[in-house]
Motif scaffolding. Structure first.
Motif, PDB file in Angstrom:
ATOM      1  N   LYS A 169       0.803  -0.879   0.337  1.00 30.08           N
ATOM      2  CA  LYS A 169      -0.257   0.137   0.088  1.00 30.08           C
ATOM      3  C   LYS A 169       0.617   1.580  -0.168  1.00 30.08           C
ATOM      4  N   PRO A 170       0.168   2.432  -0.946  1.00 27.62           N
ATOM      5  CA  PRO A 170       1.279   3.323  -1.037  1.00 27.62           C
ATOM      6  C   PRO A 170       1.150   3.727   0.153  1.00 27.62           C
ATOM      7  N   THR A 171       2.468   4.363   1.185  1.00 25.79           N
ATOM      8  CA  THR A 171       2.896   4.890   2.926  1.00 25.79           C
ATOM      9  C   THR A 171       3.699   6.103   2.341  1.00 25.79           C
ATOM     10  N   ARG A 172       3.157   6.982   3.548  1.00 29.47           N
ATOM     11  CA  ARG A 172       3.712   8.214   3.821  1.00 29.47           C
ATOM     12  C   ARG A 172       4.173   7.989   4.884  1.00 29.47           C
ATOM     13  N   VAL A 173       5.652   8.426   4.548  1.00 28.57           N
ATOM     14  CA  VAL A 173       6.736   7.994   5.174  1.00 28.57           C
ATOM     15  C   VAL A 173       7.824   9.287   6.119  1.00 28.57           C
ATOM     16  N   GLY A 174       8.152   9.003   7.008  1.00 27.72           N
ATOM     17  CA  GLY A 174       9.188  10.151   7.832  1.00 27.72           C
ATOM     18  C   GLY A 174       9.761   9.521   8.202  1.00 27.72           C
ATOM     19  N   ILE A 175      11.303  10.264   7.795  1.00 27.22           N
ATOM     20  CA  ILE A 175      12.050   9.807   8.533  1.00 27.22           C
ATOM     21  C   ILE A 175      13.379  10.758   9.721  1.00 27.22           C
ATOM     22  N   VAL A 176      13.947  10.190  10.382  1.00 22.97           N
ATOM     23  CA  VAL A 176      13.766  10.929  11.735  1.00 22.97           C
ATOM     24  C   VAL A 176      15.558  10.347  11.586  1.00 22.97           C
ATOM     25  N   VAL A 177      16.835  10.463  11.038  1.00 19.67           N
ATOM     26  CA  VAL A 177      17.584  10.540  11.169  1.00 19.67           C
ATOM     27  C   VAL A 177      18.716  11.217  12.825  1.00 19.67           C
ATOM     28  N   THR A 178      19.449  10.543  13.327  1.00 23.75           N
ATOM     29  CA  THR A 178      19.727  10.660  14.744  1.00 23.75           C
ATOM     30  C   THR A 178      21.626  11.016  14.013  1.00 23.75           C
ATOM     31  N   GLY A 179      21.963  11.259  15.603  1.00 20.73           N
ATOM     32  CA  GLY A 179      23.271  12.017  15.309  1.00 20.73           C
ATOM     33  C   GLY A 179      24.172  12.912  15.699  1.00 20.73           C
ATOM     34  N   SER A 180      24.694  13.273  16.690  1.00 18.64           N
ATOM     35  CA  SER A 180      25.215  14.528  17.031  1.00 18.64           C
ATOM     36  C   SER A 180      26.465  14.749  15.825  1.00 18.64           C
ATOM     37  N   GLU A 181      26.783  13.744  15.211  1.00 15.75           N
ATOM     38  CA  GLU A 181      27.649  14.684  14.466  1.00 15.75           C
ATOM     39  C   GLU A 181      26.962  14.811  13.195  1.00 15.75           C
ATOM     40  N   VAL A 182      25.859  13.597  12.454  1.00 16.34           N
ATOM     41  CA  VAL A 182      25.315  14.252  11.769  1.00 16.34           C
ATOM     42  C   VAL A 182      24.640  15.715  11.446  1.00 16.34           C
ATOM     43  N   TYR A 183      23.874  15.895  12.402  1.00 20.58           N
ATOM     44  CA  TYR A 183      22.904  17.163  12.884  1.00 20.58           C
ATOM     45  C   TYR A 183      24.312  18.049  12.751  1.00 20.58           C
ATOM     46  N   ASN A 184      25.792  18.466  13.290  1.00 17.49           N
ATOM     47  CA  ASN A 184      26.450  19.717  13.756  1.00 17.49           C
ATOM     48  C   ASN A 184      27.437  19.486  12.297  1.00 17.49           C
ATOM     49  N   GLY A 185      26.774  18.777  11.338  1.00 14.73           N
ATOM     50  CA  GLY A 185      27.365  18.595   9.959  1.00 14.73           C
ATOM     51  C   GLY A 185      28.955  18.452  10.190  1.00 14.73           C
ATOM     52  N   LEU A 186      29.187  17.961  10.786  1.00 17.22           N
ATOM     53  CA  LEU A 186      30.266  16.790  11.133  1.00 17.22           C
ATOM     54  C   LEU A 186      30.883  16.405  10.168  1.00 17.22           C
ATOM     55  N   ILE A 187      29.745  15.022  10.135  1.00 19.24           N
ATOM     56  CA  ILE A 187      29.673  13.797   8.480  1.00 19.24           C
ATOM     57  C   ILE A 187      28.430  13.773   7.752  1.00 19.24           C
ATOM     58  N   GLU A 188      28.850  13.242   6.309  1.00 22.24           N
ATOM     59  CA  GLU A 188      27.149  13.358   5.727  1.00 22.24           C
ATOM     60  C   GLU A 188      26.386  12.475   6.102  1.00 22.24           C
ATOM     61  N   ASP A 189      25.101  12.696   5.787  1.00 27.05           N
ATOM     62  CA  ASP A 189      24.253  11.242   6.540  1.00 27.05           C
ATOM     63  C   ASP A 189      23.916  10.575   5.159  1.00 27.05           C
ATOM     64  N   GLN A 190      24.427   9.335   6.145  1.00 26.54           N
ATOM     65  CA  GLN A 190      24.476   8.370   4.766  1.00 26.54           C
ATOM     66  C   GLN A 190      23.441   7.439   4.954  1.00 26.54           C
ATOM     67  N   PHE A 191      23.194   7.405   6.092  1.00 22.67           N
ATOM     68  CA  PHE A 191      21.809   6.479   6.469  1.00 22.67           C
ATOM     69  C   PHE A 191      20.274   6.726   5.322  1.00 22.67           C
ATOM     70  N   GLY A 192      19.989   7.651   5.830  1.00 24.43           N
ATOM     71  CA  GLY A 192      18.463   8.796   5.265  1.00 24.43           C
ATOM     72  C   GLY A 192      18.628   8.330   3.849  1.00 24.43           C
ATOM     73  N   PRO A 193      19.008   8.818   2.888  1.00 22.04           N
ATOM     74  CA  PRO A 193      19.254   7.604   1.634  1.00 22.04           C
ATOM     75  C   PRO A 193      19.144   6.933   1.799  1.00 22.04           C
ATOM     76  N   VAL A 194      19.664   6.092   2.178  1.00 22.83           N
ATOM     77  CA  VAL A 194      19.481   4.423   2.260  1.00 22.83           C
ATOM     78  C   VAL A 194      18.237   3.886   1.851  1.00 22.83           C
ATOM     79  N   VAL A 195      17.701   4.350   3.444  1.00 20.12           N
ATOM     80  CA  VAL A 195      15.674   4.374   3.864  1.00 20.12           C
ATOM     81  C   VAL A 195      14.930   5.281   2.655  1.00 20.12           C
ATOM     82  N   ARG A 196      15.317   5.930   2.754  1.00 19.15           N
ATOM     83  CA  ARG A 196      14.370   6.730   0.857  1.00 19.15           C
ATOM     84  C   ARG A 196      14.004   6.116   0.116  1.00 19.15           C
ATOM     85  N   ASP A 197      15.780   5.759  -0.322  1.00 17.09           N
ATOM     86  CA  ASP A 197      15.573   4.578  -1.634  1.00 17.09           C
ATOM     87  C   ASP A 197      14.889   3.745  -1.669  1.00 17.09           C
ATOM     88  N   LYS A 198      14.997   2.910   0.019  1.00 14.91           N
ATOM     89  CA  LYS A 198      13.900   1.709   0.158  1.00 14.91           C
ATOM     90  C   LYS A 198      12.864   1.785  -0.138  1.00 14.91           C
TER      91      LYS A 198
END
Length: 339
Positions: A169-198
């Motif tokens: 069933k087409p489903t509306r999905v919200g993604i919360v990406v945790t991690g201070s290192e990502v939130y503060n811009g120290l590293i790029e989020d790589q988890f979110g894009p994987v989940v989004r594509d799935k």
């Protein structure tokens, strides 16, 4: 089986191949085993030199293997399937939609126990793409008694289909990406894009992605905000281990979600959490989802997207078959992982 004059054979079924020889040119079957003799065949059979034939007479209460397979398949098939015409006596079931294939193993066993009926399927409760072959059925002899087919049809009429595919069933999905290192811009989020594509590959819509630090209150607020935005499924990525900075399980609880299970006997995927806020599933995804082609995500999420009620017992039962062998070339879902 009986011997019959070729002139009286119209409507009967050949018990064996009949060879046609053209001197100096060819030798092979002119008529195949199982062929139903027609009026126009008589002259050709006589040219081959056949005055008598070994046949089964369908009028004597027998069903040809093709018709038997077709009838059993029709009785056994639920929704979301396409049935092939019989080929060499076998009818094949193919997924007509993307979804989760469901198999009733008890009915399958009961049908196979009737004798002379052979029905085989893939494992159930797994995602299947449209066009994948899922099952096949045939009878063992060339012909079977009509009474056997009626018995099979009656069994399935009483108990229901053996196999079906529940559509995604087409489903509306919200993604919360945790991690201070990502939130503060120290590293790029790589988890979110994987989940989004799935999720997109499953036909779902991502209504947003929110980055949060390792702060419990911030993560809980992001979950609640997605709930207010009309998300039908919420995933929280990372922060699922026992490290003191990993606070995702606590944040999911703080948002008011009812935890179905934390921890799953699946490798990869052991630190998985399934919770619910009313009818909205909230998932805590461990880091392995980002790195492995197949993990707990690929086993559980399609079931949720089909509207299935995944329980704690369902997740715990995944231990049988829940060990990924880490093959060099991943063949999931055409393997035993998660079955």
């Amino acid at each position: 089986m009986k011997v019959i004059d070729v002139e009286d054979a119209v409507g009967t079924v050949l018990c064996h191949d009949i060879t046609r020889i053209v001197p100096g040119q060819s030798k092979g079957p002119g008529f195949r085993r199982g062929h139903v003799v027609r009026q126009e065949d008589i002259a050709e059979l006589r040219k081959i030199g056949k005055e008598h034939l070994y046949v089964f007479d369908l009028a004597d209460g027998y069903v040809h293997e093709d018709d038997a397979a077709r009838r059993i398949a029709s009785a056994a098939a639920g929704s979301g399937l396409k049935l092939s015409d019989p080929e060499e006596g076998k009818t094949t079931f193919t997924a007509a939609v993307d979804g989760v294939v469901e198999i009733n193993a008890e009915r399958l066993l009961a049908l196979n126990c009737l004798g002379d009926i052979l029905f085989a399927t893939v494992h159930g409760n797994q995602f299947t793409a449209r066009g994948r072959k899922l099952a096949g059925v045939r009878v063992l002899p060339l012909v079977v008694p009509e009474a056997l087919i009626q018995k099979a049809e009656h069994l399935l009429e009483e108990s229901g289909p053996i196999i079906r595919v529940r559509p995604l069933k087409p489903t509306r999905v919200g993604i919360v990406v945790t991690g201070s290192e990502v939130y503060n811009g120290l590293i790029e989020d790589q988890f979110g894009p994987v989940v989004r594509d799935k999720f997109r590959s499953y036909g779902s819509t991502i209504i947003g992605k929110r980055l949060v630090s390792d702060d419990q209150a911030m993560t809980a607020k992001a979950i609640l905000d997605f709930l207010d935005d009309g998300a039908e499924l919420i995933v929280v990525t990372g922060g699922m281990s026992v490290d003191p900075d990993d606070r995702t399980p606590a944040a999911i609880r703080a948002a008011g979600a009812e935890v179905v299970t934390y921890g799953a006997p699946i490798f990869p995927g052991a630190m998985f959490m399934l919770a619910r806020m009313g009818d909205v599933p909230v998932l805590g995804l461990p880091g392995c989802v980002m790195y492995y082609r197949a993990s707990i995500f690929d086993i559980v999420v399609p079931r949720l997207l089909c509207g299935m009620d995944v329980t704690r017992d369902d997740v715990l039962s995944l231990g049988y078959g829940g060990f990924c062998e880490g093959c060099k070339t991943c063949r999931y879902p055409a393997c035993g992982f998660g079955k």
